[in-house]
Design an enzyme around this catalytic site. Structure first.
Site, PDB file in Angstrom:
ATOM      1  N   GLU A  92       1.021  -1.217  -0.006  1.00  0.00           N
ATOM      2  CA  GLU A  92      -0.035  -0.098   0.041  1.00  0.00           C
ATOM      3  C   GLU A  92       1.011   1.148  -0.048  1.00  0.00           C
ATOM      4  O   GLU A  92       1.894   1.339   0.744  1.00  0.00           O
ATOM      5  CB  GLU A  92      -0.909   0.049   1.181  1.00  0.00           C
ATOM      6  CG  GLU A  92      -2.062  -0.970   1.331  1.00  0.00           C
ATOM      7  CD  GLU A  92      -2.990  -0.985   2.573  1.00  0.00           C
ATOM      8  OE1 GLU A  92      -2.748   0.056   3.356  1.00  0.00           O
ATOM      9  OE2 GLU A  92      -3.421  -2.019   2.817  1.00  0.00           O
ATOM     10  N   CYS A 112       2.848   8.456   1.603  1.00  0.00           N
ATOM     11  CA  CYS A 112       3.020   7.776   2.723  1.00  0.00           C
ATOM     12  C   CYS A 112       3.606   6.419   2.021  1.00  0.00           C
ATOM     13  O   CYS A 112       2.644   5.639   1.490  1.00  0.00           O
ATOM     14  CB  CYS A 112       1.810   7.436   3.574  1.00  0.00           C
ATOM     15  SG  CYS A 112       1.986   6.337   5.137  1.00  0.00           S
ATOM     16  N   CYS A 119       3.845  -6.915   9.264  1.00  0.00           N
ATOM     17  CA  CYS A 119       5.027  -6.287  10.190  1.00  0.00           C
ATOM     18  C   CYS A 119       4.840  -7.459  11.168  1.00  0.00           C
ATOM     19  O   CYS A 119       3.895  -8.010  11.614  1.00  0.00           O
ATOM     20  CB  CYS A 119       4.024  -4.959  10.778  1.00  0.00           C
ATOM     21  SG  CYS A 119       5.238  -4.078  11.943  1.00  0.00           S
ATOM     22  N   CYS A 123       1.180  -4.762  16.785  1.00  0.00           N
ATOM     23  CA  CYS A 123       0.240  -3.937  17.406  1.00  0.00           C
ATOM     24  C   CYS A 123      -1.376  -4.325  17.358  1.00  0.00           C
ATOM     25  O   CYS A 123      -1.892  -4.541  16.153  1.00  0.00           O
ATOM     26  CB  CYS A 123       0.294  -2.528  16.740  1.00  0.00           C
ATOM     27  SG  CYS A 123       2.046  -1.883  17.063  1.00  0.00           S
ATOM     28  N   CYS A 126      -3.644  -2.409  14.931  1.00  0.00           N
ATOM     29  CA  CYS A 126      -3.302  -2.159  13.537  1.00  0.00           C
ATOM     30  C   CYS A 126      -3.675  -3.056  12.528  1.00  0.00           C
ATOM     31  O   CYS A 126      -3.063  -4.087  12.757  1.00  0.00           O
ATOM     32  CB  CYS A 126      -1.842  -1.814  13.501  1.00  0.00           C
ATOM     33  SG  CYS A 126      -0.886  -1.497  11.947  1.00  0.00           S
ATOM     34  N   CYS A 342      -2.564   2.291   7.457  1.00  0.00           N
ATOM     35  CA  CYS A 342      -1.867   1.129   6.930  1.00  0.00           C
ATOM     36  C   CYS A 342      -2.330  -0.310   7.038  1.00  0.00           C
ATOM     37  O   CYS A 342      -2.582  -0.653   7.971  1.00  0.00           O
ATOM     38  CB  CYS A 342      -0.435   1.312   7.455  1.00  0.00           C
ATOM     39  SG  CYS A 342      -0.213   1.027   9.131  1.00  0.00           S
TER      40      CYS A 342
END
Length: 351
Positions: A92, A112, A119, A123, A126, A342
């Site tokens: 993205e 961005c 990841c 988190c 997220c 994100c």
């Protein structure tokens, strides 16, 4: 295959010299790469045919990102793309625009970029953290994200003004590729964006923050804090250490002392989790006299069970911090209705 976008100008020069060509041929490659957006070497018409053929024979290519899906906000200010990298990996990238300045009449156009596919930080609030980690993104693939939007903006008579490393992934875990991308994009013979127009966001990789401070770069640093105490922060960021809050405050001070750049602490406000007046007071005590800036970010809802707080709660949280003398603003909301946070678009499209 060797991507020309990976080469710093000095490396491009050396490659040209090693091929027995005059040094100035490097700029005949660099200028079109960053300003004319060729898709393959045959389109670099500044080079003689023999030189283009030689580059192709030696395995050089021009990497690019292919648009798979596009969503645009209702006001037209936010454009989010799902891009396939050269190997087909989807990532993205987002364009966020703000009203034109009175100085030059062009909108502030912030790109961005993503630095990882997925990841590993985990988190809980997220979308990217919920999908797990797949791989690091190479420097040239980060550049390709910027180039894709730069070409789109050029058709509008606009240009990229700012870059934020706040997309998918943790930039300071993919440290070497992130820094190479920064140097490629800020080099005056490369993309040429000003270092002060770049911000790197981190969930709190202390070693990476300290290493970044030694890079002799004038880029901004944003640290994702999200909580004023370790117990709450570990609930939101499972990979956080037992003393992560104090460690991050100290790392931010070291970064400021070394670079002179004020650090921003990002704070995602989550209803019923970290948005109470009591927590705001605790945060204000933590940051008292720190000299940093707090960016309050009302949560973009994801597939999890977390929710955005009410506008009233957000403004009360901001008020408490401001009264305590903490420099604080609420992030201007952009692209909420198009899943601009994100990881959200990739999850929506690919399932």
């Amino acid at each position: 295959m060797k991507d020309l976008y990976r080469l710093l100008p000095e490396e491009m020069e050396q490659m040209i010299i090693d091929m027995g060509q005059p040094r100035y041929r490097a700029d005949q490659i660099l200028y079109p790469l960053y300003y004319k957006f060729p898709k393959n070497i045959s389109e670099i018409r500044q080079l003689p045919t023999m030189m283009r053929d030689k580059l192709a024979e030696e395995g050089y290519v021009i990497g690019s990102a292919t648009e798979v899906h596009r969503v645009v906000s209702e006001d037209g200010d936010t454009t989010k793309l799902l891009l396939n990298l050269a190997d087909g990996t989807p990532v993205e990238t987002v364009l966020i625009q703000y009203p034109p300045s009175k100085i030059n009449g062009h909108p502030r156009s912030t790109i961005c970029v993503s630095t990882q596919v997925g990841c590993a930080m985990g988190c809980t609030f997220c979308a990217t953290g919920q999908m797990g980690f797949e791989r690091n993104i190479k420097a040239e693939e980060i550049v390709a994200q910027v180039i894709h939007f730069a070409e789109l903006l050029e058709k509008r008579g606009q240009h990229v003004t700012n870059l934020v490393f706040m997309g998918m992934g943790e930039p300071l875990v993919n440290y070497d590729e992130t820094i190479r991308a920064v140097r490629l994009l800020t080099h005056p013979r490369g993309f040429g964006i000003g270092q002060r127009n770049i911000t790197i966001s981190t969930i709190g990789i202390i070693s990476g923050i300290d290493k970044l401070a030694e890079e002799d770069l004038q880029i901004g640093l944003a640290i994702s804090l999200h909580a004023p105490n370790d117990k709450l922060r570990q609930k939101l960021v499972p990979t956080a250490g037992p003393h992560s809050v104090d460690d991050l405050i100290a790392a931010g001070k070291r970064y400021f002392k070394k670079t002179g750049r004020r650090v921003t602490f990002e704070y995602a406000l989550i209803e019923g989790v970290n948005d109470s007046p009591e927590i705001a007071k605790e945060l204000s005590l933590l940051l008292d006299g720190n000299g940093s800036h707090v960016n309050l970010i009302p949560l973009n809802p994801t597939a999890g069970d977390f929710h955005r707080p009410s506008k009233r709660s957000v403004l009360e949280f901001e008020r408490i911090l401001n009264i305590a003398g903490v420099n604080c603003t609420v992030r201007v909301e952009k692209g909420t209705e198009i899943s601009a946070a994100c990881g959200q678009l990739r999850t929506d499209v690919l399932g």
